[in-house]
Design a protein around this motif. Sequence first.
Motif, PDB file in Angstrom:
ATOM      1  N   ASN A   1      42.738  41.803  44.881  1.00 25.39           N
ATOM      2  CA  ASN A   1      42.821  42.012  43.435  1.00 25.39           C
ATOM      3  C   ASN A   1      42.421  43.408  42.958  1.00 25.39           C
ATOM      4  O   ASN A   1      42.146  43.596  41.782  1.00 25.39           O
ATOM      5  CB  ASN A   1      41.961  40.956  42.732  1.00 25.39           C
ATOM      6  N   ARG A   2      42.378  44.363  43.899  1.00 23.50           N
ATOM      7  CA  ARG A   2      42.138  45.742  43.467  1.00 23.50           C
ATOM      8  C   ARG A   2      42.706  46.700  44.507  1.00 23.50           C
ATOM      9  O   ARG A   2      43.118  46.302  45.599  1.00 23.50           O
ATOM     10  CB  ARG A   2      40.647  46.002  43.255  1.00 23.50           C
ATOM     11  N   GLU A   3      42.710  47.983  44.167  1.00 23.22           N
ATOM     12  CA  GLU A   3      43.297  48.983  45.047  1.00 23.22           C
ATOM     13  C   GLU A   3      42.521  49.094  46.367  1.00 23.22           C
ATOM     14  O   GLU A   3      41.325  48.784  46.423  1.00 23.22           O
ATOM     15  CB  GLU A   3      43.330  50.352  44.340  1.00 23.22           C
TER      16      GLU A   3
ATOM     17  N   ARG B   1      48.144  45.098  48.585  1.00 25.36           N
ATOM     18  CA  ARG B   1      47.237  43.968  48.425  1.00 25.36           C
ATOM     19  C   ARG B   1      47.303  43.055  49.645  1.00 25.36           C
ATOM     20  O   ARG B   1      48.323  43.006  50.338  1.00 25.36           O
ATOM     21  CB  ARG B   1      47.613  43.133  47.191  1.00 25.36           C
TER      22      ARG B   1
END
Lengths: 118, 118, 118, 118
Positions: free
Chosen positions: C46-48, A61
């Motif tokens: 907030n994501r891969e 992230r």
Amino acid sequence: MWVIAEGYIPAESHGPEPQMTSHETVCLLNAGDRDAHLEITIYYSNREPVGPYKITVAARRTRHVRFNDLRDPETIPRDTDFSSVIRSDVPVVAQHTRLDSRQAENALLSTIAYPVAA
Amino acid sequence: MWVIAEGYIPAESHGPEPQMTSHETVCLLNAGDRDAHLEITIYYSNREPVGPYKITVAARRTRHVRFNDLRDPETIPRDTDFSSVIRSDVPVVAQHTRLDSRQAENALLSTIAYPVAA
Amino acid sequence: MWVIAEGYIPAESHGPEPQMTSHETVCLLNAGDRDAHLEITIYYSNREPVGPYKITVAARRTRHVRFNDLRDPETIPRDTDFSSVIRSDVPVVAQHTRLDSRQAENALLSTIAYPVAA
Amino acid sequence: MWVIAEGYIPAESHGPEPQMTSHETVCLLNAGDRDAHLEITIYYSNREPVGPYKITVAARRTRHVRFNDLRDPETIPRDTDFSSVIRSDVPVVAQHTRLDSRQAENALLSTIAYPVAA
């Protein structure tokens, strides 16, 4: 360990809040597969350093941290020169940005923080 | 040893003094536990280098030095290209900044000085 | 491997299209005699991560890639923080630029991407 | 060897000539005691590299070279992306600057060129 020698949060801002608030940001990337636990220490010109400010950057992230938002152990005073040192338990990359790209007349800067062998 | 190849102090300034004076700054961080004794040498395009300008950065302190304020052995002329080399007896980090963040229309720049093995 | 920790494509632009579109660019130089095959991975908060975006830089050529133009596997959302990691099968140099130099009032920034031993 | 991956000379300028001409500059410092003989090669996106452009930086001198002023073997076209590689026979430091600090509304940038083991 990363070092950002130049830090300064102005007291005055221009433009709509909160996007146009003058701010100092450190952009952190943790490209690895383990969460990174960071400690930021703030150095001043006329008193002892303050910290650590604790930040977690999850695995795989990015996290953009505004110095304006740091609260614990204390907020960073405005109109005050400071430097910051960032330590992490896993490899991360830190980049310092003063960014207001949504108004063309706003200046911005960016520089890679200086990496130091821990 | 740190090198800032680009230096220039313009003759004209905009905005209220002294905050808005056009200035070149080197931000120095001494994160260690011993005072740092620095020597700055200024290189010109058409005459021999001038220096050393002596600067102390106390242990665990940051110091933002304006090239405009250097006086001894001589002031740095305006409208003149120069480069600077910074030597220190203990490890420090140097970052070059031309900073006027209190007025949105003022441009700024920042770059880490180039570290050279002494 | 190169890392650009700071990325952000604003939703609003100023000035004539397409030259004045707000954009993030990575400038790539392949000074060698073999074509470079690059893979860019985009990291979010907030994501891969998303990627790889595949780019070829021919031997002895420069290529300026706009993040705005990346399409496959997906476009990069506007108003979203991201970081990027660039891998190449031959040595290249990467430099991150947010550039609008044709209008004096437009801010710009540039920083060398951070090189990491692959 | 130094690499500046990002280069661009706009066709339009703002402000009085020649100080306000839009320009790309490389600031070179030769802090040593022997003259430095440099060769700059310019890389393009769609044709073979051009060079070398030969530059001498005298011992203990700084020199700020405008890409706009390079003439031999050819001028650098405007509105064209390029990269540059700088080779020197003695150690120098190179810093890339797009600088117009005499007008507050002019943007500027600066970044250290990327050093590569020759």
